[in-house]
Design an enzyme around this catalytic site. Structure first.
Site, short mmCIF file in Angstrom:
data_model
loop_
_atom_site.label_atom_id
_atom_site.label_comp_id
_atom_site.label_asym_id
_atom_site.label_seq_id
_atom_site.Cartn_x
_atom_site.Cartn_y
_atom_site.Cartn_z
N SER A 187 -120.99 -12.43 -24.61
CA SER A 187 -121.74 -13.03 -23.51
C SER A 187 -121.25 -12.62 -22.13
CB SER A 187 -121.72 -14.55 -23.64
OG SER A 187 -120.40 -15.03 -23.81
N HIS A 215 -126.79 -14.49 -28.00
CA HIS A 215 -127.43 -13.62 -27.00
C HIS A 215 -128.26 -12.51 -27.63
CE1 HIS A 215 -126.13 -15.10 -23.10
NE2 HIS A 215 -124.98 -15.41 -23.66
N LYS A 246 -131.49 -19.95 -25.34
CA LYS A 246 -131.50 -18.78 -24.45
C LYS A 246 -132.89 -18.15 -24.49
CE LYS A 246 -126.61 -18.60 -24.19
NZ LYS A 246 -125.41 -18.55 -25.02
C1 PLP Z 1 -124.46 -19.67 -25.18
C2 PLP Z 1 -123.66 -19.35 -26.38
C3 PLP Z 1 -123.42 -20.32 -27.36
C4 PLP Z 1 -123.86 -21.74 -27.17
O1 PLP Z 1 -125.24 -21.89 -27.29
P1 PLP Z 1 -125.95 -23.18 -26.68
O2 PLP Z 1 -127.23 -23.25 -27.44
O3 PLP Z 1 -126.12 -22.95 -25.22
O4 PLP Z 1 -125.04 -24.34 -26.96
C5 PLP Z 1 -122.75 -19.95 -28.50
N1 PLP Z 1 -122.29 -18.69 -28.66
C6 PLP Z 1 -122.49 -17.74 -27.73
C7 PLP Z 1 -121.97 -16.35 -27.97
C8 PLP Z 1 -123.17 -18.04 -26.56
O5 PLP Z 1 -123.34 -17.11 -25.63
#
Ligand code: PLP
Length: 404
Positions: A187, A215, A246
């Site tokens: 990320s 992602h 996302k």
């Molecule tokens: C954003 C993210 C999460 C968490 O996801 P949410 O649905 O926002 O709680 C988990 N793992 C990675 C790699 C992320 O980038």
């Protein structure tokens, strides 16, 4: 005793906040006044938004909006309980079946967020005699899950298969289970995990293979099926995590895998057992999003077209967008590496003043000396908006001596 004379037992927190202020990394939350969109209003100011995870523009898609409204009218606004008591609605089951079909796996369980999906799953499937072999840059929710499980955590160097192998080899004669785990897309740097090599290691050492595709969901693979599809390693990843927060545009996380994995998580994953399920509107929104992934593949094509343009132009201006001092971004996540935390936050503030929102990210989210403004491309940015953002980046970059 008068409460006036009582000293605040939390005063140490102000001391710590003052330390952040001295380092220049203390922040105020930016508040969005309207919709999450490529151009929107934060703190009363119109800005080009380079900070959201709204890859495909689904947060405001008419079909998703309508699905949410319709579900709220039909089924109300809350589920009323945790899934295992009375909070499993038909629409929750339909969403899980839809995701399982999309990912071509036996079964799926949806959690409240990607964070709880990771933390709840890792902590449920491992115990104190087990081992988790984890990429150095894996997401915080994986690390928290590992800590909760009390398994022994062995961290391998970022994307280093030889180091991952040596960690696996070091414990191969131990009786505990081994879980090999990587983000599909990282990320902070936007690089892709080496899934084929990791799958091979998991197979050779009898480890469970788990990938966090937060992602990559909606971004990589056919119609956004993720890195497992991108690398064609179907059937070789035992636990696939994705997010609905996302690219999918709403909120939630999910785990895909075998029937027995999902049934076990229904019985043992603590966020599933002890925290209320999604409102029906959220489940309905996500269902509509998966239809859009199938029906409007042009959104993903546009996302990648914008991504190529953006990276090319940033590099041309002379920004360090990774690859020199950090892993090379291969996805819409494109870091502009600045280095120092203070200068990074100042760069981010100056950009905002000139109409561009790019979030400054500093230690401890990224290593010391690797602070950055992280930009994320979406399908819905127009070329004009991107050109305008590039102008601002160039002007501020030169003024601050980041560009020569
Ligand atoms: C954003 C993210 C999460 C968490 O996801 P949410 O649905 O926002 O709680 C988990 N793992 C990675 C790699 C992320 O980038």
């Amino acid at each position: 005793m008068s409460t006036l004379t009582r000293t605040d037992p939390l005063s140490f927190l102000s001391d710590q906040l003052n330390e952040l202020r001295a380092k220049g990394t203390h922040f105020r939350l930016r508040v969005l006044d309207d919709e999450q969109a490529p151009v929107c209003t934060f703190d009363g100011k119109r800005v080009i938004n380079l900070a959201s995870n709204n890859y495909l523009g689904l947060t405001t898609h008419p079909k998703l909006r309508e699905a949410a409204l319709d579900a709220a009218r039909r089924y109300g606004v809350g589920s009323g309980a945790v899934r295992t008591i009375a909070g499993t609605m038909k629409i929750h089951m339909e969403l899980e079946q839809k995701i399982a079909r999309f990912k071509n796996v036996e079964a799926c369980v949806v959690f409240q967020s990607g964070f709880t999906a990771n933390a709840g799953t890792v902590s449920a499937i491992l115990g104190k005699d087990d081992y988790i072999i984890s990429d150095q840059l894996n997401h915080a929710s994986i690390i928290d899950g590992a800590r909760l499980s009390r398994a022994k955590i062995l961290v391998f160097e970022h994307k280093n298969l030889a180091d991952a192998e040596s960690k696996l080899a070091g414990v191969k004669d131990q009786p505990g289970r081994k879980l090999l785990i990587s983000d599909g897309v990282f990320s902070m740097d936007g690089d892709i995990g080496p899934l084929p090599g990791l799958c091979e290691l998991a197979e050779n050492y009898g480890a469970i293979m788990m990938v966090d595709d937060a992602h990559a969901s909606g971004v990589l693979g056919r119609n956004g099926r993720g890195t497992i599809d991108h690398f064609n390693v179907h059937g070789r990843v035992d636990v696939q995590v994705g997010t609905l927060s996302k690219a999918i545009g709403a909120l939630g996380g999910y785990v895909c895998g075998s029937h027995h994995l999902i049934d076990f998580l229904y019985h043992r994953a603590r966020p599933f057992l002890f925290s209320t399920s999604h409102p029906p509107s959220v489940a309905a929104t996500c269902m509509a999003a998966f239809d859009v992934l199938e029906e409007e593949p042009e959104r993903i094509a546009q996302l990648w077209d914008n991504t190529r343009f953006w990276k090319h132009e940033l590099a041309l201006l002379g920004f360090d967008i990774g690859g020199r001092t950090t892993p090379e971004s291969e996805t819409p996540i494109t870091p502009i590496i600045i280095g120092g935390g203070k200068q990074t936050m100042e760069f981010s503030r100056e950009l905002f003043q000139e109409g561009v929102l790019g979030t400054g990210i500093t230690y401890p989210t990224v290593p010391e000396g690797k602070a950055r403004v992280r930009t994320i491309m979406t399908a819905t940015h127009s070329r004009e908006q991107l050109q305008q953002a590039l102008e601002v980046l160039k002007r501020v970059g030169k003024r601050m001596g980041i560009l020569t």
